[in-house]
Design a protein around this motif. Structure first.
Motif, PDB file in Angstrom:
ATOM      1  N   ILE A 166       0.843  -1.203   0.000  1.00  0.00           N
ATOM      2  CA  ILE A 166       0.000   0.000   0.000  1.00  0.00           C
ATOM      3  C   ILE A 166       0.877   1.251   0.000  1.00  0.00           C
ATOM      4  O   ILE A 166       0.615   2.217  -0.723  1.00  0.00           O
ATOM      5  CB  ILE A 166      -0.978  -0.032   1.202  1.00  0.00           C
ATOM      6  CG1 ILE A 166      -2.002  -1.145   0.980  1.00  0.00           C
ATOM      7  CG2 ILE A 166      -1.671   1.318   1.384  1.00  0.00           C
ATOM      8  CD1 ILE A 166      -2.877  -1.454   2.170  1.00  0.00           C
ATOM      9  N   HIS A 167       1.947   1.220   0.775  1.00  0.00           N
ATOM     10  CA  HIS A 167       2.872   2.364   0.829  1.00  0.00           C
ATOM     11  C   HIS A 167       3.357   2.754  -0.578  1.00  0.00           C
ATOM     12  O   HIS A 167       3.256   3.904  -0.985  1.00  0.00           O
ATOM     13  CB  HIS A 167       4.072   2.000   1.715  1.00  0.00           C
ATOM     14  CG  HIS A 167       5.055   3.113   1.893  1.00  0.00           C
ATOM     15  ND1 HIS A 167       5.157   3.830   3.053  1.00  0.00           N
ATOM     16  CD2 HIS A 167       5.983   3.652   1.056  1.00  0.00           C
ATOM     17  CE1 HIS A 167       6.094   4.759   2.920  1.00  0.00           C
ATOM     18  NE2 HIS A 167       6.622   4.670   1.717  1.00  0.00           N
ATOM     19  N   GLU A 168       3.856   1.779  -1.311  1.00  0.00           N
ATOM     20  CA  GLU A 168       4.441   2.104  -2.628  1.00  0.00           C
ATOM     21  C   GLU A 168       3.363   2.501  -3.639  1.00  0.00           C
ATOM     22  O   GLU A 168       3.579   3.386  -4.456  1.00  0.00           O
ATOM     23  CB  GLU A 168       5.257   0.923  -3.157  1.00  0.00           C
ATOM     24  CG  GLU A 168       6.431   0.521  -2.273  1.00  0.00           C
ATOM     25  CD  GLU A 168       7.355   1.668  -1.879  1.00  0.00           C
ATOM     26  OE1 GLU A 168       7.453   2.664  -2.633  1.00  0.00           O
ATOM     27  OE2 GLU A 168       7.972   1.580  -0.799  1.00  0.00           O
ATOM     28  N   VAL A 170       0.404   3.954  -3.023  1.00  0.00           N
ATOM     29  CA  VAL A 170      -0.145   5.307  -2.804  1.00  0.00           C
ATOM     30  C   VAL A 170       0.893   6.368  -3.183  1.00  0.00           C
ATOM     31  O   VAL A 170       0.523   7.467  -3.563  1.00  0.00           O
ATOM     32  CB  VAL A 170      -0.756   5.558  -1.401  1.00  0.00           C
ATOM     33  CG1 VAL A 170      -1.915   4.634  -1.121  1.00  0.00           C
ATOM     34  CG2 VAL A 170       0.262   5.536  -0.321  1.00  0.00           C
ATOM     35  N   HIS A 171       2.185   6.024  -3.117  1.00  0.00           N
ATOM     36  CA  HIS A 171       3.188   6.953  -3.683  1.00  0.00           C
ATOM     37  C   HIS A 171       2.882   7.187  -5.170  1.00  0.00           C
ATOM     38  O   HIS A 171       2.977   8.295  -5.672  1.00  0.00           O
ATOM     39  CB  HIS A 171       4.600   6.374  -3.576  1.00  0.00           C
ATOM     40  CG  HIS A 171       5.326   6.701  -2.298  1.00  0.00           C
ATOM     41  ND1 HIS A 171       5.205   7.896  -1.646  1.00  0.00           N
ATOM     42  CD2 HIS A 171       6.225   5.973  -1.567  1.00  0.00           C
ATOM     43  CE1 HIS A 171       5.979   7.891  -0.557  1.00  0.00           C
ATOM     44  NE2 HIS A 171       6.598   6.730  -0.492  1.00  0.00           N
ATOM     45  N   LYS A 172       2.537   6.106  -5.884  1.00  0.00           N
ATOM     46  CA  LYS A 172       2.195   6.242  -7.310  1.00  0.00           C
ATOM     47  C   LYS A 172       1.009   7.199  -7.487  1.00  0.00           C
ATOM     48  O   LYS A 172       0.986   8.008  -8.402  1.00  0.00           O
ATOM     49  CB  LYS A 172       1.857   4.876  -7.913  1.00  0.00           C
ATOM     50  CG  LYS A 172       3.083   4.023  -8.238  1.00  0.00           C
ATOM     51  CD  LYS A 172       3.805   4.566  -9.455  1.00  0.00           C
ATOM     52  CE  LYS A 172       4.931   3.642  -9.921  1.00  0.00           C
ATOM     53  NZ  LYS A 172       5.743   4.261 -10.988  1.00  0.00           N
ATOM     54  N   GLU A 237       8.620   6.079  12.324  1.00  0.00           N
ATOM     55  CA  GLU A 237       9.063   7.483  12.371  1.00  0.00           C
ATOM     56  C   GLU A 237       9.588   7.963  11.021  1.00  0.00           C
ATOM     57  O   GLU A 237       9.827   9.159  10.829  1.00  0.00           O
ATOM     58  CB  GLU A 237      10.106   7.690  13.469  1.00  0.00           C
ATOM     59  CG  GLU A 237      11.394   6.938  13.261  1.00  0.00           C
ATOM     60  CD  GLU A 237      12.388   7.205  14.400  1.00  0.00           C
ATOM     61  OE1 GLU A 237      13.575   7.367  14.116  1.00  0.00           O
ATOM     62  OE2 GLU A 237      11.938   7.237  15.578  1.00  0.00           O
ATOM     63  N   TYR A 238       9.748   7.045  10.097  1.00  0.00           N
ATOM     64  CA  TYR A 238      10.105   7.408   8.722  1.00  0.00           C
ATOM     65  C   TYR A 238       9.072   8.379   8.143  1.00  0.00           C
ATOM     66  O   TYR A 238       9.371   9.178   7.260  1.00  0.00           O
ATOM     67  CB  TYR A 238      10.189   6.121   7.881  1.00  0.00           C
ATOM     68  CG  TYR A 238      10.664   6.340   6.469  1.00  0.00           C
ATOM     69  CD1 TYR A 238      11.947   6.810   6.231  1.00  0.00           C
ATOM     70  CD2 TYR A 238       9.831   6.084   5.376  1.00  0.00           C
ATOM     71  CE1 TYR A 238      12.387   7.028   4.935  1.00  0.00           C
ATOM     72  CE2 TYR A 238      10.271   6.291   4.084  1.00  0.00           C
ATOM     73  CZ  TYR A 238      11.547   6.766   3.866  1.00  0.00           C
ATOM     74  OH  TYR A 238      11.976   6.979   2.584  1.00  0.00           O
ATOM     75  N   ALA A 239       7.846   8.341   8.684  1.00  0.00           N
ATOM     76  CA  ALA A 239       6.786   9.251   8.231  1.00  0.00           C
ATOM     77  C   ALA A 239       7.155  10.712   8.460  1.00  0.00           C
ATOM     78  O   ALA A 239       6.617  11.605   7.807  1.00  0.00           O
ATOM     79  CB  ALA A 239       5.473   8.931   8.946  1.00  0.00           C
ATOM     80  N   ALA A 244       5.250  13.583   1.805  1.00  0.00           N
ATOM     81  CA  ALA A 244       4.941  12.441   0.931  1.00  0.00           C
ATOM     82  C   ALA A 244       5.042  11.126   1.698  1.00  0.00           C
ATOM     83  O   ALA A 244       4.192  10.241   1.553  1.00  0.00           O
ATOM     84  CB  ALA A 244       5.881  12.424  -0.276  1.00  0.00           C
ATOM     85  N   GLU A 245       6.092  10.991   2.528  1.00  0.00           N
ATOM     86  CA  GLU A 245       6.238   9.758   3.318  1.00  0.00           C
ATOM     87  C   GLU A 245       5.170   9.688   4.407  1.00  0.00           C
ATOM     88  O   GLU A 245       4.659   8.615   4.714  1.00  0.00           O
ATOM     89  CB  GLU A 245       7.643   9.656   3.927  1.00  0.00           C
ATOM     90  CG  GLU A 245       8.761   9.494   2.905  1.00  0.00           C
ATOM     91  CD  GLU A 245       8.563   8.331   1.942  1.00  0.00           C
ATOM     92  OE1 GLU A 245       7.821   7.380   2.265  1.00  0.00           O
ATOM     93  OE2 GLU A 245       9.138   8.390   0.836  1.00  0.00           O
ATOM     94  N   PHE A 246       4.811  10.830   4.960  1.00  0.00           N
ATOM     95  CA  PHE A 246       3.744  10.860   5.972  1.00  0.00           C
ATOM     96  C   PHE A 246       2.436  10.373   5.361  1.00  0.00           C
ATOM     97  O   PHE A 246       1.727   9.562   5.947  1.00  0.00           O
ATOM     98  CB  PHE A 246       3.589  12.283   6.519  1.00  0.00           C
ATOM     99  CG  PHE A 246       2.550  12.410   7.589  1.00  0.00           C
ATOM    100  CD1 PHE A 246       2.752  11.881   8.859  1.00  0.00           C
ATOM    101  CD2 PHE A 246       1.346  13.066   7.331  1.00  0.00           C
ATOM    102  CE1 PHE A 246       1.774  11.996   9.849  1.00  0.00           C
ATOM    103  CE2 PHE A 246       0.374  13.182   8.323  1.00  0.00           C
ATOM    104  CZ  PHE A 246       0.591  12.647   9.578  1.00  0.00           C
TER     105      PHE A 246
END
Ligand SMILES: [Zn+2]
Length: 280
Positions: A166-168, A170-172, A237-239, A244-246
């Motif tokens: 899902i992370h990758e 939604v980046h798209k 915490e990478y968010a 964008a990462e958040f």
């Protein structure tokens, strides 16, 4: 996507996903069928089209089985079933929703995390080189990379709000409408009439105001925990790295652990519902 490609997608009947395969993949991903999640029949139809359109490549000798490909498809399509199209209009056919992922075909599946060499220039102009272990990576217009080791633990990761697929993906979504060479900013295209706003500019301003406040609250909590040894906030915490990462990290939690997400980020719940559940 060209009109011809969309027409072909609508008329192509992708092979049906066998019942036993569908059931065994969903059994590994209990969050997909939790209450409040998208309609499973719509999700299954999208997955069949997704599998027909995308090409999977196993790296370092990894053989991508049907079950692996379907597991990735299910998680990649989970945000889609109740959305509008990237241009803000409702879909004419459910399969049109795959327009969100139309800028690439290839999905590279690595057996485990990939070490990537990175370079950053600091404020004084000094270049720092470092390596980073990646569970996945999405590039604008390019293939998407996933580490199978991380995808395979999606069922257990849901309690922590974690999901690499899902992370990758939604980046798209966040990369639509950005100019070449620009970075996404946690601000994907919004549906027409988003949260009752008559104009797209008002809708975007609303989105950015709410997500910016939530991002700042999160980054403050991370730095407080680091400085004074307090309880770190829920989620990676990478968010705190960038808006964008958040957006990507909080979307993971929204889709795999809606209940905890709603408690931790009550201001984001209506925002994400407005984006992902407009046709629900
Ligand atoms: Zn990311």
């Amino acid at each position: 996507m060209s009109l011809l490609q969309r027409w072909m997608r609508r008329w192509r009947r992708p092979p049906a996903i066998p019942d036993a395969l569908w059931a065994s993949v969903l059994a590994e991903l209990p969050f997909v069928t939790a209450p409040g999640q998208p309609d499973p029949a719509r999700l299954r139809g999208l997955c069949a089209h997704f599998l027909a359109e995308k090409e999977f490549h196993g790296a370092h000798g990894l053989a991508v089985t049907d079950a692996m490909a379907l597991s990735i498809a299910v998680q990649a399509c989970l945000p889609l079933p109740h959305m509008h199209l990237p241009d803000g209009r409702p879909p004419r056919q459910p399969c049109d929703l795959l327009d969100w992922y139309a800028d690439f075909v290839g999905i590279v599946v690595q057996p485990g995390a990939v070490l990537a060499r990175r370079e950053v220039k600091d404020a004084t102009g000094v270049v720092h080189q470092y390596t980073e272990a990646l569970a996945g990576e999405a590039m604008d217009g390019g293939p998407l990379m996933l580490s199978w080791e991380d995808v395979a633990t999606a069922g257990e990761g849901a309690a922590q709000g974690h999901n690499v697929v899902i992370h990758e993906f939604v980046h798209k979504m966040d990369m639509h409408d950005i100019a070449l060479g620009e970075h996404p900013g946690g601000s994907p295209p919004l549906p027409r009439g988003f949260l009752g706003h008559a104009s797209g500019a008002d809708a975007r301003a609303h989105w950015q105001r709410v997500i910016k406040a939530a991002f700042e609250r999160f980054t403050e909590a991370v730095s407080l925990a680091e400085r004074f040894g307090g309880e770190p906030p829920w989620l990676d915490e990478y968010a705190a790295h960038s808006p964008a990462e958040f957006f990507a990290v909080t979307c993971e939690a929204y889709f795999v652990n809606r209940e905890r997400f709603g408690t931790e980020f009550p201001e984001l719940l209506p925002l994400y519902d407005g984006l992902f559940r407009i046709n629900a």
